[in-house]
Write an enzyme that holds these catalytic residues in place. Structure first.
Site, mmCIF file in Angstrom:
data_model
loop_
_atom_site.group_PDB
_atom_site.id
_atom_site.type_symbol
_atom_site.label_atom_id
_atom_site.label_comp_id
_atom_site.label_asym_id
_atom_site.label_seq_id
_atom_site.Cartn_x
_atom_site.Cartn_y
_atom_site.Cartn_z
ATOM 1 N N CYS A 164 2.412 2.622 9.465
ATOM 2 C CA CYS A 164 1.445 2.673 10.568
ATOM 3 C C CYS A 164 2.170 2.519 11.900
ATOM 4 O O CYS A 164 3.330 2.120 11.963
ATOM 5 C CB CYS A 164 0.423 1.537 10.445
ATOM 6 S SG CYS A 164 -0.512 1.505 8.894
ATOM 7 N N ARG B 286 3.936 6.654 3.118
ATOM 8 C CA ARG B 286 3.061 7.747 3.545
ATOM 9 C C ARG B 286 2.389 7.388 4.862
ATOM 10 O O ARG B 286 2.124 6.218 5.141
ATOM 11 C CB ARG B 286 1.994 8.032 2.479
ATOM 12 C CG ARG B 286 2.552 8.324 1.105
ATOM 13 C CD ARG B 286 1.431 8.674 0.132
ATOM 14 N NE ARG B 286 0.380 7.679 0.101
ATOM 15 C CZ ARG B 286 0.399 6.591 -0.657
ATOM 16 N NH1 ARG B 286 1.449 6.344 -1.423
ATOM 17 N NH2 ARG B 286 -0.603 5.741 -0.643
ATOM 18 N N THR C 106 0.814 -1.220 0.000
ATOM 19 C CA THR C 106 0.000 0.000 0.000
ATOM 20 C C THR C 106 0.843 1.264 0.000
ATOM 21 O O THR C 106 0.340 2.353 -0.285
ATOM 22 C CB THR C 106 -0.917 0.042 1.237
ATOM 23 O OG1 THR C 106 -0.107 0.058 2.430
ATOM 24 C CG2 THR C 106 -1.840 -1.177 1.268
ATOM 25 N N CYS D 257 -4.481 5.577 11.776
ATOM 26 C CA CYS D 257 -3.800 5.532 13.080
ATOM 27 C C CYS D 257 -2.861 6.707 13.315
ATOM 28 O O CYS D 257 -2.324 6.851 14.407
ATOM 29 C CB CYS D 257 -3.033 4.220 13.224
ATOM 30 S SG CYS D 257 -1.589 4.062 12.127
ATOM 31 N N CYS E 236 -2.364 -0.046 14.852
ATOM 32 C CA CYS E 236 -3.306 0.380 13.811
ATOM 33 C C CYS E 236 -4.463 -0.617 13.695
ATOM 34 O O CYS E 236 -4.246 -1.830 13.638
ATOM 35 C CB CYS E 236 -2.587 0.502 12.470
ATOM 36 S SG CYS E 236 -3.670 1.087 11.134
#
Length: 477
Positions: free
Chosen positions: A33, A62, A29, A67, A37
């Site tokens: 996190c 990114r 993705t 979270c 999360c």
């Protein structure tokens, strides 16, 4: 950094104790996190682990929008360690890079810029510039989501050198434009004059009642106040910040939510990072209560005390110089007597603010002012007044350094070299001003009373959490 398998187990169990200790990047993705999360746990082969948010961002990940890993509690490593990397992380958290650059950071640490860069990159996965950049982005997100300030003003208030740099960084880290980030805020924005509302996260549990009790008993009129009933109190104080004075209001927490609500009113929004970190240190929000409790669990004295008060913290200081002077005022007298002396000191030498916030009207006296004063208003013995003046002069000249990156051992030696500063005072300053988690206050009257009730106590086994042992024993009285 933990090994990858234990990190993945923490992710699978969504263990919030590891939030801020490491970050997980999901290759499929492109998102990173925090371990807790709530999203579906990714497959093991699709994840990588990073010791800092800046390291994950440097690999092109990114921030997760669910979270918000950039706002996780700070790593407890930087809270209790005293090595150069931990000292550097505390200084970066205080905004030193934005104010003084990498050269200023290196000078404070006594190393070359190259050495600091190499050590940070080796352990944290990112250099000082990348770490400061990640911090600026998080400050910008807070301002975008909670205030109505123009985007251009937020860019410079967050520490960015240009609007273009600001736009590019926000887009890279959050995959949104600044205006789109503003639209994801939790509620209606407020004007800057009303203050910046924050949620200051911590690792559960958190004994909020005890820390508000501790601060309330020591609050100096004009500088600090606590209002409201227990369980719903508000602690307010003035702040001496790099670019001007400010006010902070922290709300006592209900139900162990995982954060304290705070509102900051700042003369200059450039001080947002510094003010936030100083309140975090005051309320000991980056501690790891699970590690402390586990260490004390089998101790016959501290085991039951820690179980009775889960999440008890060791308060630090919003202003280390203020805490140091208050430590001298408190030598060999009661807390209430020291509070009265502190109030007299503030009334005589404090800096009056152009505007007030409730009963808050004054900044604690600057060390430069105290160094040149006679302090006769205090009605103290001449020797005690001389100690305050000597300490203030040493702090003002830099002969004693108590900033977040100070070498704790050296600071204690420098304090003990001052006339009138003994082991109790130096230890208390080390515990409060420097946030050292391992100070068992020798010679403290209340601590000795508590120890007398527990003849089987084994203090040698309480390190590295001596400060927490001190507070548990104080509370046992």
């Amino acid at each position: 950094m933990r090994d990858d398998e234990s990190c993945y187990q923490a992710v699978k169990s969504r263990d919030g104790r590891f939030d801020g200790a490491f970050f997980v990047g999901v290759r499929t993705t492109g998102i990173y996190c925090r371990p807790s999360c709530p999203a579906t746990t990714p497959k093991r082969e699709n994840v990588a682990f990073y010791p800092s948010a800046a390291a994950a961002q440097g690999e092109g990940f990114r921030a997760c929008k669910r979270c918000r890993p950039d706002s996780a509690p700070g790593s407890a490593d930087w809270h209790f360690r005293g090595d150069v990397v931990a000292r550097a992380m505390r200084l970066i958290g205080d905004g030193v890079i934005d104010r003084e650059g990498v050269g200023g950071l290196a000078d404070r640490l006594g190393y070359s810029s190259r050495q600091v860069r190499r050590q940070l990159t080796a352990e944290v996965g990112a250099g000082p510039v990348a770490l400061a950049r990640a911090q600026r982005a998080q400050s910008a997100r807070v301002l975008l989501q909670t205030t109505e300030l123009p985007v251009t003003e937020i860019a410079f208030a967050s520490g960015f050198a240009s609007v273009r740099q600001f736009n590019d960084t926000i887009k890279e880290i959050y995959a949104l434009t600044p205006r789109e980030v503003r639209g994801t805020g939790p509620g209606p924005a407020v004007t800057a004059a009303a203050g910046v509302p924050l949620r200051l996260p911590y690792r559960r549990p958190y004994a909020a009642g005890e820390i508000f009790d501790f601060l309330g008993r020591r609050a100096l009129p004009g500088v600090e106040e606590i209002t409201g009933e227990r369980g719903a109190r508000i602690y307010r104080r003035t702040l001496r910040l790099p670019h001007g004075p400010g006010f902070a209001a922290v709300h006592e927490e209900h139900g162990d939510r995982g954060w304290l609500d705070c509102v900051l009113q700042l003369s200059e929004l450039r001080d947002l990072t510094a003010a936030t970190q100083r309140i975090r240190r005051l309320f000991d929000l980056d501690a790891d209560p699970a590690a402390v409790a586990a260490h004390f669990a089998d101790d016959p004295v501290l085991g039951p005390l820690a179980a009775a008060r889960p999440g008890l913290r060791a308060p630090g200081a919003a202003d280390p110089h203020e805490a140091a002077v208050k430590a001298v005022l408190g030598q060999q007298i009661t807390v209430e007597a020291a509070r009265r002396l502190g109030g007299t000191l503030v009334e005589a030498y404090g800096e009056r603010l152009p505007s007030s916030c409730g009963s808050l009207t004054t900044l604690f006296p600057a060390t430069s002012v105290l160094a040149g004063a006679d302090l006769e208003e205090l009605g103290m013995p001449r020797s005690r007044r001389a100690t305050i003046i000597t300490l203030a002069a040493a702090l003002d000249s830099g002969a004693v350094v108590l900033d977040p990156g100070a070498d704790r051992e050296k600071a204690e030696r420098d304090l003990l070299a001052l006339r009138g500063i003994g082991p109790w005072t130096a230890g208390y300053i080390r515990m409060r001003s420097l946030g050292d988690p391992d100070v068992l206050l020798s010679g403290d009257v209340a601590l000795n009373q508590a120890l007398a009730r527990h003849p089987g106590a084994r203090p040698d086994g309480w390190s590295p959490w001596g400060s927490y042992a001190t507070h548990h024993l104080w509370n046992s009285l």
